[in-house]
Enzyme design. Structure first.
Site, PDB file in Angstrom:
ATOM      1  N   LYS A 148     -32.647   5.114   0.371  1.00  0.00           N
ATOM      2  CA  LYS A 148     -32.249   4.864   1.853  1.00  0.00           C
ATOM      3  C   LYS A 148     -32.554   6.868   2.132  1.00  0.00           C
ATOM      4  CE  LYS A 148     -30.613   0.764   2.920  1.00  0.00           C
ATOM      5  NZ  LYS A 148     -29.596   0.215   2.688  1.00  0.00           N
TER       6      LYS A 148
ATOM      7  N   GLY B 225     -21.584 -15.147  -0.006  1.00  0.00           N
ATOM      8  CA  GLY B 225     -23.130 -14.636   0.821  1.00  0.00           C
ATOM      9  C   GLY B 225     -23.346 -12.681   0.901  1.00  0.00           C
TER      10      GLY B 225
HETATM   11  N1  HSE Z   1     -28.139  -4.621   0.311  1.00  0.00           N
HETATM   12  C1  HSE Z   1     -28.097  -3.943   1.737  1.00  0.00           C
HETATM   13  C2  HSE Z   1     -27.269  -3.749   1.450  1.00  0.00           C
HETATM   14  C3  HSE Z   1     -29.336  -4.629   2.913  1.00  0.00           C
HETATM   15  O1  HSE Z   1     -26.052  -4.130   1.654  1.00  0.00           O
HETATM   16  O2  HSE Z   1     -27.089  -3.014   2.952  1.00  0.00           O
HETATM   17  C4  HSE Z   1     -30.168  -4.225   2.789  1.00  0.00           C
HETATM   18  O3  HSE Z   1     -30.586  -3.265   2.409  1.00  0.00           O
END
Ligand code: HSE
Length: 427
Positions: free
Chosen positions: A205, A187
């Site tokens: 980001k 998961g």
């Molecule tokens: N999918 C992202 C990660 C988490 O693996 O850091 C949410 O930004």
């Protein structure tokens, strides 16, 4: 006591975590902040999910219009993810005079100019701490605490899935495909892992964080992006021998030459604090002209860590009357006067499959030197594989275009060596 009503759009992992934190801490917030924060409404198609969390049936809305017209709702929390329907819902909430807290990096990265315009017009707050690096409070640090600085650079491990995969590949020597499958089973990685492993999540980001750091719009399209799908266990092991850890690094720099923003696999010197950020942990390493180096470290994802960032924004919104917006003109595209550096400076790890013959090393060196690339470290391994031996070099600082030209020339040059991989290096 002031009462503030919250609506949560989406009760997935993060929405559920947010509800839990608000519910469990309600009395604590009343005591500490003198504000009663109540979840007045939720929008969730899986009604049983809301009921399982203990949410009363009469608080489950059937559509966004119900939430927008509910006078008890002051703040709308959007944790649906993706662009639509999240964008339509957020704009509807802002236009109905509700402040918005979102964890949606893709939406905020691509449409913050539209969302902010609606927020300003309606005198609402727009908060997005949870959109970048989950529970690590990097947005507020950049928006408030670090404002005394010109931010010179930031480097971050801002995607937990890829950091988990690279850490496991490094520790066990397994291949990318094997570790990805295991991460999906546990998961940690999504069934469709593209956004994480191809670097899109980190690039969204970085676009947000670098815009705020450098006070100018850095659209997603300006972020150079490479994922981790081509990384081999072999390179990770050679990197370790040379004293490096492999990370998917997001890098933003602002200098007299311009702004550079890039996400790619990077070898980080083991003595650098980012090299010890392992598993699904995240960290952002910011350098300001006054503060020097600051590193923020923690959980970049998960129900309660991301919920922590969302609830921090809810409390801030509930206890402030004036809202701040971007320090720069938030337009869709970059300001045309801003120069973006693509021929950036870096050190490079280059692995060759080389012929095991006298003079090969000198032929490779001569092409590198022609392109002004100087070598800092070399490993030449014994043992032929498919008729070739591995030759690994780490360069001193050079330019991206010089390396591209040298690689093309070596690959085109009669087969004395073929470039098997090129990975940028941070010392
Ligand atoms: N999918 C992202 C990660 C988490 O693996 O850091 C949410 O930004």
């Amino acid at each position: 006591m002031k009462k503030v009503g919250v609506a949560i759009l989406g009760l997935g992992v993060v929405g559920g975590g947010t509800y839990k934190i608000l519910d469990e801490h309600r009395e604590f917030y009343k005591k500490i902040h003198n504000v009663d924060i109540v979840v007045e409404s939720v929008l969730e198609l899986r009604k049983e999910r809301a009921l399982a969390l203990g949410i009363a049936e009469n608080k489950i809305a059937s559509n966004i219009a119900e939430i927008c017209s509910n006078p008890e709702v002051d703040i709308v929390v959007e944790v649906i993810g993706g662009v639509e329907p999240a964008k339509t819902f957020v704009l509807a909430a802002l236009n109905a005079g509700k402040s918005v807290v979102t964890s949606n990096k893709e939406l905020f990265c691509k449409y913050s100019h539209e969302l902010e315009k609606a927020a300003k017009k309606n005198n609402c707050g727009l908060f997005y701490e949870a959109s970048c690096v989950g529970g690590v409070p990097v947005i507020r640090a950049l928006l408030d605490n670090l404002q005394g600085n010109k931010i010179l650079s930031m480097m971050g491990i801002i995607n937990g899935t890829t950091n988990y995969i690279l850490t496991k590949m490094s520790n066990g020597g397994a291949s990318y495909d094997e570790v990805l499958k295991e991460a999906q089973k546990l998961g940690y990685a999504e069934a469709n892992p593209t956004a994480d492993v191809e670097g899109f999540d980190a690039a969204y980001k970085l676009s947000i964080l670098s815009s705020m750091s450098f006070h100018t719009k850095i659209p997603f399209s300006k972020v150079y992006r490479e994922g981790i799908t081509d990384i081999s266990a072999e390179d990770i092991q050679y990197g370790k021998q040379l004293g490096y850890a492999l990370k998917l690094l997001a890098i933003g720099k602002n200098s007299d030459s311009g702004i550079e923003v890039r996400v790619h696999p990077t070898f980080v010197k083991l003595s650098h604090p980012l090299a010890s950020v392992n598993d699904s942990y995240n960290a952002v390493y910011v350098t300001g002209d006054s503060v020097e180096d600051v590193m923020l470290y923690g959980r970049g994802a998960g129900a309660l860590p991301t919920g922590s960032a969302i609830v921090g924004d809810i409390i801030y919104c509930a206890t402030h009357n004036n809202f701040n917006y971007s320090t720069f003109k938030n337009t869709e595209n970059a300001d045309p006067s801003v120069k973006f550096v693509t021929n950036f400076e870096s050190a490079y790890y280059i692995r060759f499959d080389a012929q095991d013959k006298a003079g090969v090393l000198s032929k490779v060196s001569s092409v590198l030197s022609k392109h002004d690339i100087s070598v800092a470290q070399v490993i030449q391994e014994d043992g032929k594989k498919n008729g070739a031996v591995p030759l690994i070099l780490v360069t001193h600082l050079t330019r991206e275009n010089n390396v591209k030209k040298a690689v093309d020339e070596i690959n085109a040059n009669g087969g004395f060596a073929k470039v098997a991989s090129v990975i940028r290096v941070v010392s």
